[in-house]
Design an enzyme around this catalytic site. Structure first.
Site, PDB file in Angstrom:
ATOM      1  N   ILE A 159       0.836  -1.197   0.000  1.00 50.16           N
ATOM      2  CA  ILE A 159       0.000   0.000   0.000  1.00 50.16           C
ATOM      3  C   ILE A 159       0.875   1.254   0.000  1.00 50.16           C
ATOM      4  O   ILE A 159       1.632   1.499   0.940  1.00 50.16           O
ATOM      5  CB  ILE A 159      -0.962   0.002   1.201  1.00 50.16           C
ATOM      6  N   GLN A 348      21.902  -0.539 -22.103  1.00 47.19           N
ATOM      7  CA  GLN A 348      22.798  -1.169 -23.080  1.00 47.19           C
ATOM      8  C   GLN A 348      23.649  -0.117 -23.778  1.00 47.19           C
ATOM      9  O   GLN A 348      24.846  -0.328 -24.011  1.00 47.19           O
ATOM     10  CB  GLN A 348      21.971  -1.951 -24.098  1.00 47.19           C
ATOM     11  N   GLU A 375      -1.369  -1.218 -10.642  1.00 44.01           N
ATOM     12  CA  GLU A 375      -2.601  -0.732 -11.278  1.00 44.01           C
ATOM     13  C   GLU A 375      -3.107  -1.694 -12.347  1.00 44.01           C
ATOM     14  O   GLU A 375      -3.768  -1.301 -13.314  1.00 44.01           O
ATOM     15  CB  GLU A 375      -2.397   0.660 -11.896  1.00 44.01           C
ATOM     16  N   THR A 377      -1.734  -5.699 -13.967  1.00 45.27           N
ATOM     17  CA  THR A 377      -0.595  -6.218 -14.720  1.00 45.27           C
ATOM     18  C   THR A 377      -0.827  -6.103 -16.225  1.00 45.27           C
ATOM     19  O   THR A 377      -1.940  -5.874 -16.696  1.00 45.27           O
ATOM     20  CB  THR A 377      -0.365  -7.699 -14.375  1.00 45.27           C
TER      21      THR A 377
END
Length: 393
Positions: A159, A348, A375, A377
């Site tokens: 939370i 990279q 919020e 996946t």
């Protein structure tokens, strides 16, 4: 069609200047110490960042047009400097203020909103549980009503803004009974942070977002007045789905800020870093990667601000909720995955230096992964998009 107004662009410069002066010089140290800069919250409040969607009667901006887009601009600009600070604002407004503003009674709004809008206090949103993440309907926290008081028992996980010294209240979803069809009745209840029986668990040791405040919460016979019910009893599930739709656009804006910073860092480094007698950006292997970053940023930004525009249009009664929901899921999916790819590419480009914490790309690389999780996946977004296309549930 959607585009940023001159006022939105002026506001962008205002927030960018604030972030450069009040965050950038200190953020590496805050991240290293996992320090939540409490003093930054009221400073953000003084700038009006927590009140962009709030009416003037509670100290907000009282914007009639484009209010949500202003919020996304602010989140993007803060996230461009640090993702943790960006999520502090995003969660503070989207998960803290907006549920009370949208569903609260006059008394609840008058009690909580002035301090939250001013940045004097923060609020959290207790939805996720140890065994209920994407399956939010699997909530196990319970709230029983007796003699005019709710008694809560259970726990919440991950939370945001729940354990700071200025946290005042957490909106908690809990089972409050059963429906006639046997499914759980889920309601939302306001729990003040100083309630006896509420335990804020130790802060998590996280991969990223080190500056953001994140805790688990435990409720052991926590009692609050019946009047702390937020919205209608049994409508908590519907309420938090609406809350998450808005939050997905905000997270998308945060992801745009991340990708934008990676483009800036990779571009500058490719011009300065010398190898074999010339800047590494002269090599197609590098220049093509930087070009890809530019494409990621532009596409993510367009999807994000289209969704924000649709949200503002919906608030004005000109667009339907379903259109906003679909656009939010598309923007969130694309932007967050683009941000994750952007940090990988930028790291990279930096080579060995990209693995060193003295360079910002390392911090952004750590911070980016959670964007694909919080919020909703990426898998949940694909599910929502498919449903929006009419495919079977």
């Amino acid at each position: 069609m959607f585009e940023l107004s001159h006022d939105h662009l002026d506001f962008r410069h205002l927030v960018r200047d604030f972030a450069a002066a009040r965050i950038e010089p200190y953020v590496a140290d805050w991240d290293r110490r996992a320090h939540f800069p409490t003093e930054l919250v009221p400073a953000m409040g003084e700038l009006g960042l927590f009140g962009l969607n709030a009416p003037e009667e509670f100290g907000g901006a009282g914007l009639e047009e484009g209010g949500f887009t202003y919020l996304c601009v602010a989140i993007e600009e803060l996230g461009r400097v640090d993702q943790s600070v960006g999520i502090t604002l995003s969660a503070g407004v989207g998960l803290g203020i907006n549920p009370i503003l949208t569903y609260g009674t006059t008394e609840q709004r008058e009690r909580w909103l002035p301090d939250l809008v001013a940045g004097r206090r923060l609020a959290g949103f207790g939805l996720t549980e140890p065994d209920a993440g994407s399956d939010a309907a699997g909530t196990r926290t319970r709230a029983g009503l007796s003699q005019g008081r709710w008694t809560l028992n259970g726990s919440k996980a991950f939370i945001t803004n729940s354990g700071t010294e200025i946290t005042s209240v957490v909106t908690v979803t809990a089972r409050t009974g059963r429906r006639p069809d046997g499914t759980p009745e889920i309601s939302a209840i306001l729990v003040p942070s100083d309630s006896p029986g509420l335990t804020v668990e130790p802060a998590y040791r996280k991969l990223g977002w080190h500056i953001s405040d994140t805790h688990g919460l435990t409720f052991e016979d926590v009692e609050v007045p019946e009047s702390n019910l937020l919205g209608q009893r049994g409508h908590g599930f519907k309420q938090f789905l609406k809350t998450l739709d808005d939050g997905r656009i905000a997270i998308s804006a945060l992801a745009v800020g991340c990708a934008q910073r990676m483009l800036e860092e990779a571009t500058a480094y490719s011009k300065q870093r010398m190898a074999f007698g010339r800047p590494i950006g002269a090599n197609q292997g590098i220049s093509f990667q930087v070009a890809d970053l530019a494409v990621m940023v532009e596409s993510a930004r367009l999807l994000t601000y289209k969704a924000a525009w649709l949200k503002d249009e919906h608030e004005a009664g000109r667009r339907g909720a379903g259109e906003v929901k679909q656009a939010a899921a598309i923007a969130k999916l694309h932007s967050t995955e683009a941000a994750m790819d952007a940090t990988r590419i930028a790291t990279q480009v930096f080579g060995g230096n990209g693995f060193m914490e003295e360079y910002p790309v390392a911090r952004f690389y750590r911070d980016a992964k959670i964007l694909e999780i919080g919020e909703g996946t990426s898998e949940v977004q694909r599910m929502l998009i498919a449903r929006g296309l009419g495919l079977p549930a």
